[in-house]
Design an enzyme around this catalytic site. Structure first.
Site, PDB file in Angstrom:
ATOM      1  N   ARG A 134      -1.396  -6.377   4.722  1.00 48.61           N
ATOM      2  CA  ARG A 134      -0.928  -7.738   4.451  1.00 48.61           C
ATOM      3  C   ARG A 134      -1.473  -8.609   5.571  1.00 48.61           C
ATOM      4  O   ARG A 134      -1.914  -8.121   6.598  1.00 48.61           O
ATOM      5  CB  ARG A 134       0.593  -7.782   4.456  1.00 48.61           C
ATOM      6  CG  ARG A 134       1.210  -6.942   3.347  1.00 48.61           C
ATOM      7  CD  ARG A 134       2.671  -7.283   3.149  1.00 48.61           C
ATOM      8  NE  ARG A 134       3.316  -6.333   2.271  1.00 48.61           N
ATOM      9  CZ  ARG A 134       3.336  -6.421   0.942  1.00 48.61           C
ATOM     10  NH1 ARG A 134       2.712  -7.414   0.331  1.00 48.61           N
ATOM     11  NH2 ARG A 134       3.958  -5.521   0.204  1.00 48.61           N
ATOM     12  N   GLY A 135      -1.446  -9.889   5.391  1.00 49.24           N
ATOM     13  CA  GLY A 135      -1.890 -10.806   6.446  1.00 49.24           C
ATOM     14  C   GLY A 135      -3.195 -11.463   6.072  1.00 49.24           C
ATOM     15  O   GLY A 135      -3.982 -10.917   5.299  1.00 49.24           O
ATOM     16  N   THR A 188       0.703  -5.390  -9.692  1.00 48.70           N
ATOM     17  CA  THR A 188       2.050  -5.485  -9.155  1.00 48.70           C
ATOM     18  C   THR A 188       2.907  -4.499  -9.902  1.00 48.70           C
ATOM     19  O   THR A 188       2.945  -4.491 -11.122  1.00 48.70           O
ATOM     20  CB  THR A 188       2.682  -6.880  -9.242  1.00 48.70           C
ATOM     21  OG1 THR A 188       4.090  -6.733  -9.108  1.00 48.70           O
ATOM     22  CG2 THR A 188       2.406  -7.543 -10.569  1.00 48.70           C
ATOM     23  N   ASP A 190       5.924  -4.529  -9.872  1.00 48.33           N
ATOM     24  CA  ASP A 190       7.098  -5.246 -10.389  1.00 48.33           C
ATOM     25  C   ASP A 190       6.862  -5.835 -11.779  1.00 48.33           C
ATOM     26  O   ASP A 190       7.802  -6.292 -12.416  1.00 48.33           O
ATOM     27  CB  ASP A 190       7.489  -6.394  -9.453  1.00 48.33           C
ATOM     28  CG  ASP A 190       7.977  -5.906  -8.110  1.00 48.33           C
ATOM     29  OD1 ASP A 190       8.165  -4.687  -7.962  1.00 48.33           O
ATOM     30  OD2 ASP A 190       8.159  -6.735  -7.210  1.00 48.33           O
ATOM     31  N   LEU A 343       8.936   6.258  -2.310  1.00 48.77           N
ATOM     32  CA  LEU A 343       8.552   7.529  -2.938  1.00 48.77           C
ATOM     33  C   LEU A 343       7.999   7.282  -4.335  1.00 48.77           C
ATOM     34  O   LEU A 343       7.229   8.077  -4.868  1.00 48.77           O
ATOM     35  CB  LEU A 343       9.768   8.455  -3.037  1.00 48.77           C
ATOM     36  CG  LEU A 343      10.466   8.732  -1.716  1.00 48.77           C
ATOM     37  CD1 LEU A 343      11.698   9.599  -1.929  1.00 48.77           C
ATOM     38  CD2 LEU A 343       9.503   9.427  -0.751  1.00 48.77           C
ATOM     39  N   ARG A 345       6.369   4.237  -5.374  1.00 50.27           N
ATOM     40  CA  ARG A 345       5.125   3.459  -5.472  1.00 50.27           C
ATOM     41  C   ARG A 345       3.905   4.213  -4.952  1.00 50.27           C
ATOM     42  O   ARG A 345       2.774   3.808  -5.200  1.00 50.27           O
ATOM     43  CB  ARG A 345       5.275   2.107  -4.790  1.00 50.27           C
ATOM     44  CG  ARG A 345       5.553   2.198  -3.318  1.00 50.27           C
ATOM     45  CD  ARG A 345       5.722   0.827  -2.724  1.00 50.27           C
ATOM     46  NE  ARG A 345       5.142   0.820  -1.390  1.00 50.27           N
ATOM     47  CZ  ARG A 345       4.917  -0.256  -0.679  1.00 50.27           C
ATOM     48  NH1 ARG A 345       5.197  -1.442  -1.164  1.00 50.27           N
ATOM     49  NH2 ARG A 345       4.392  -0.178   0.519  1.00 50.27           N
TER      50      ARG A 345
HETATM   51  P1  ATP Z   1       2.366  -7.195  -3.558  1.00 49.35           P
HETATM   52  O1  ATP Z   1       3.238  -8.360  -3.237  1.00 49.35           O
HETATM   53  O2  ATP Z   1       2.504  -6.707  -4.951  1.00 49.35           O
HETATM   54  O3  ATP Z   1       2.441  -6.096  -2.583  1.00 49.35           O
HETATM   55  P2  ATP Z   1       0.297  -9.050  -2.920  1.00 49.35           P
HETATM   56  O4  ATP Z   1      -1.131  -9.106  -3.247  1.00 49.35           O
HETATM   57  O5  ATP Z   1       1.113 -10.217  -3.376  1.00 49.35           O
HETATM   58  O6  ATP Z   1       0.837  -7.682  -3.479  1.00 49.35           O
HETATM   59  P3  ATP Z   1       0.539  -9.905  -0.167  1.00 49.35           P
HETATM   60  O7  ATP Z   1       0.759  -9.072   1.045  1.00 49.35           O
HETATM   61  O8  ATP Z   1       1.470 -11.017  -0.448  1.00 49.35           O
HETATM   62  O9  ATP Z   1       0.479  -8.848  -1.367  1.00 49.35           O
HETATM   63  O10 ATP Z   1      -0.922 -10.541  -0.120  1.00 49.35           O
HETATM   64  C1  ATP Z   1      -2.090  -9.741  -0.048  1.00 49.35           C
HETATM   65  C2  ATP Z   1      -3.148 -10.437   0.758  1.00 49.35           C
HETATM   66  O11 ATP Z   1      -3.421 -11.751   0.238  1.00 49.35           O
HETATM   67  C3  ATP Z   1      -2.781 -10.619   2.212  1.00 49.35           C
HETATM   68  O12 ATP Z   1      -3.897 -10.258   2.993  1.00 49.35           O
HETATM   69  C4  ATP Z   1      -2.435 -12.091   2.323  1.00 49.35           C
HETATM   70  O13 ATP Z   1      -2.661 -12.612   3.617  1.00 49.35           O
HETATM   71  C5  ATP Z   1      -3.341 -12.724   1.289  1.00 49.35           C
HETATM   72  N1  ATP Z   1      -2.769 -13.985   0.802  1.00 49.35           N
HETATM   73  C6  ATP Z   1      -1.523 -14.167   0.322  1.00 49.35           C
HETATM   74  N2  ATP Z   1      -1.309 -15.465  -0.033  1.00 49.35           N
HETATM   75  C7  ATP Z   1      -2.472 -16.113   0.225  1.00 49.35           C
HETATM   76  C8  ATP Z   1      -2.895 -17.494   0.098  1.00 49.35           C
HETATM   77  N3  ATP Z   1      -2.099 -18.441  -0.411  1.00 49.35           N
HETATM   78  N4  ATP Z   1      -4.152 -17.788   0.480  1.00 49.35           N
HETATM   79  C9  ATP Z   1      -4.972 -16.839   0.981  1.00 49.35           C
HETATM   80  N5  ATP Z   1      -4.632 -15.531   1.131  1.00 49.35           N
HETATM   81  C10 ATP Z   1      -3.402 -15.172   0.764  1.00 49.35           C
END
Ligand code: ATP
Ligand code: MG
Length: 420
Positions: A134-135, A188, A190, A343, A345
Site C-alpha cells: 500500500r502507499g 477486491t 469484498d 486465513l 484471503r
Molecule cells: P484493496 O483495498 O482491495 O486491498 P486497493 O487497490 O484499494 O485494494 P489500496 O492500498 O487502497 O488498495 O491502494 C493500492 C495502491 O493504489 C496503493 O499503492 C495506493 O497508494 C494507490 N492509490 C490509492 N488511491 C490512489 C489515488 N487516489 N491516486 C493514486 N494512487 C492511489
C-alpha cells in the site's frame, strides 16, 4: 461510452475471432443513490479486436499488483502473460515487484522478466508472486521509469485504490505525451467495485468463510450457552458475510455495513441474542468488518499508507459488549471471538474464480493490444465490458437491502429486518 484509444489501430491481429468496437452493453445506472437519479450508459464490449495499435514484435508490457491479497492474483498475472506471449507474440513482459513502489526504481526492486517457466504453476498458490504494498508512488517518476524501460502497456491489478492510481498514471503519461496503455483488472475480495457484478476471489472467500462459520457453529453448539462471534471482511459492503451466511446456513445473526443497528433496547441486537440463548442455548453471530462503525468511540480517523480510513475493530467491541451484557444479566455464556480474515484471503482461487481470473486477464490484454487506455475490465450481466477508470472514482457497490441476497440472508437467519 467510449474509452480512450491511443491512436489508429493498424496492425492485423493474429487472433481468429473478433468483437466489433461498435458493440455496446446498455446499462441503467443510479447517479446518486439518495436521489435515485438514473442515467443510461452504453459500455463497449470487451474482446479481441481485428486491428491492433501495438506491433507485438516491439511491444513491452508490465504488470503490477497492489493492495490487499485476494485469491486469484497469481492466476491473473499468469493469464495476462500467457495471452500476451502465446496469443499475441509479445516477448517482453515485466512483473513489477512490491506494488506501485516497484514502479519507482529508487524504491523498488528491479522488475522480473516473465517467462513461461516462471509462471508455470504460480496459480496453484495463493497471494501474488510479484508482491504487493500500500502507499503512493510519485506518478511522474513512475511514468519516466516506464518510458526509460520502453514499457508500452501497464496492467494494474488491484482494488479501488489501485485503479485510482492507474488513472493517475494514465493522466500523467498523457501529460508527458507518452502513448501508454493502462488497463486495470479489478480486484477486491469484498466484491464492492461498481460495474463488476462479481470480482475474482469473492467466491473463494465465501467458500472458505463458510467453512470457518461451520466450525464456529460446532464450537458454539457443543457447550452450554455457546456464542461464536466471527468477523469477516467487508469494509463498505457485506457481500462476503452475506454470501458465507447463505452458504453455511448456520448463522443466527449477521451485521453488515449497509444495515445500521442498535445494541440496547427491546429491539436491539443484545435483546435478540439473549432471547436466542434462552430459547436455544447457542448462537452464531457474523459481523462484517465495516459494520456498526457509528457505534464505536474514539473514531480518530487514522489512515493506512494508501489513505484508506482505518476501521475501528467492531469484532473486539461487540465481543466486549456481549460479554458484559450477559454478565450484567447474570446469564453464564461461553463466548468465542474469531477473525479468520487473513486465513481466507491468502488461499488460492477455487475453480470458478480461476475461470473469472483467466477471462478478466485475457480481455485486459485484448483491450491493451488494441491501444485502449484509462480503463478497467468490468463484467455486467455475464458480459465483459470496458469501463473508463474515471467512472470508478466516485462510486462503491454495496448490497441492496431490498435485493435477493440480503432478503435470502434474513430468511436463512430468521433475524428481524432491523435492530432498531
Ligand atoms: P484493496 O483495498 O482491495 O486491498 P486497493 O487497490 O484499494 O485494494 P489500496 O492500498 O487502497 O488498495 O491502494 C493500492 C495502491 O493504489 C496503493 O499503492 C495506493 O497508494 C494507490 N492509490 C490509492 N488511491 C490512489 C489515488 N487516489 N491516486 C493514486 N494512487 C492511489
Ligand atoms: Mg481499497
Amino acid at each position: 461510452m467510449q474509452v480512450t484509444t491511443l491512436g489508429e489501430a493498424l496492425y492485423p491481429s493474429p487472433l481468429r475471432y473478433f468483437v466489433s468496437d461498435s458493440l455496446r452493453l446498455a446499462e441503467r445506472i443510479i447517479q446518486r443513490p439518495d436521489e435515485k437519479m438514473t442515467d443510461n450508459i452504453a459500455f463497449e464490449l470487451a474482446g479481441p479486436r481485428e486491428k491492433l495499435f501495438f506491433d507485438a514484435k516491439t511491444t513491452r508490457a508490465g504488470i503490477v499488483t497492489c493492495g490487499g491479497l485476494s485469491p486469484g492474483l497469481n492466476d491473473v498475472i499468469r493469464s495476462l502473460f500467457l495471452e500476451l506471449h502465446h496469443a499475441y507474440g509479445v516477448s517482453q513482459v515485466y512483473g513489477f515487484q512490491g506494488g506501485y513502489r516497484g514502479l519507482d526504481p529508487h524504491l523498488g526492486k528491479e522488475p522480473l522478466l516473465l517467462t513461461p517457466e516462471l509462471v508455470d504453476d504460480v496459480h496453484k498458490k495463493g497471494g501474488t508472486f510479484l508482491g504487493t504494498s500500500r502507499g503512493p508512488v510519485d506518478t511522474a517518476v513512475a511514468v519516466q521509469n516506464l518510458i526509460d524501460k520502453q514499457i508500452n502497456i501497464l496492467f494494474v491489478v488491484g482494488g479501488d485504490g489501485t485503479q485510482r492510481g492507474g488513472y493517475e498514471l494514465y493522466k500523467e503519461a498523457k501529460r508527458q505525451n507518452y502513448p501508454l496503455a493502462v488497463v486495470g483488472v479489478p480486484k477486491t475480495i469484498d466484491n464492492d467495485i461498481p460495474f463488476v457484478s462479481q470480482t475474482f476471489g469473492y467466491l473463494t472467500a465465501i467458500e472458505e468463510a463458510a467453512k470457518a462459520l461451520d466450525r464456529a457453529h460446532v464450537e458454539a453448539r457443543c457447550v452450554n450457552n455457546g456464542i461464536s462471534l466471527v468477523k469477516l471482511m467487508g469494509r463498505n459492503a457485506g457481500f462476503i458475510a452475506a454470501g458465507a451466511t447463505l452458504a453455511s446456513q448456520e448463522v443466527n445473526f449477521i451485521l453488515v455495513p449497509e444495515v445500521p443497528f442498535k445494541l440496547e433496547g427491546p429491539n436491539g441486537f443484545l435483546a435478540a441474542l439473549k432471547k436466542r440463548i434462552l430459547d436455544r442455548g447457542h448462537a452464531l453471530v457474523v459481523v462484517a468488518e465495516g459494520a456498526g462503525q457509528e457505534l464505536l468511540q474514539n473514531n480518530t480517523q487514522l489512515k493506512d499508507a494508501s489513505g484508506n480510513i482505518l476501521l475501528n475493530d467492531i469484532g473486539q467491541y461487540l465481543s466486549t459488549r456481549i460479554k458484559t451484557f450477559f454478565e450484567d444479566e447474570d446469564i453464564p455464556v461461553h463466548l468465542r471471538y474469531m477473525d479468520p480474515s487473513y486465513l481466507i484471503r491468502s488461499t488460492r482461487a477455487n475453480a470458478v474464480d480461476s475461470v473469472l481470473c483467466d477471462l478478466f486477464a485475457r480481455n485486459a490484454v485484448h483491450a491493451a493490444m488494441a491501444g485502449k487506455t484509462g480503463l478497467i475490465i468490468g463484467k455486467l450481466h455475464d458480459k465483459y465490458i470496458h469501463v473508463p477508470s474515471e467512472l470508478l472514482a466516485s462510486r462503491k457497490r454495496v448490497m441492496e437491502t431490498d435485493g435477493m441476497l440480503w432478503q435470502g440472508v434474513l430468511a436463512s437467519t430468521g433475524q428481524p429486518a432491523s435492530f432498531y
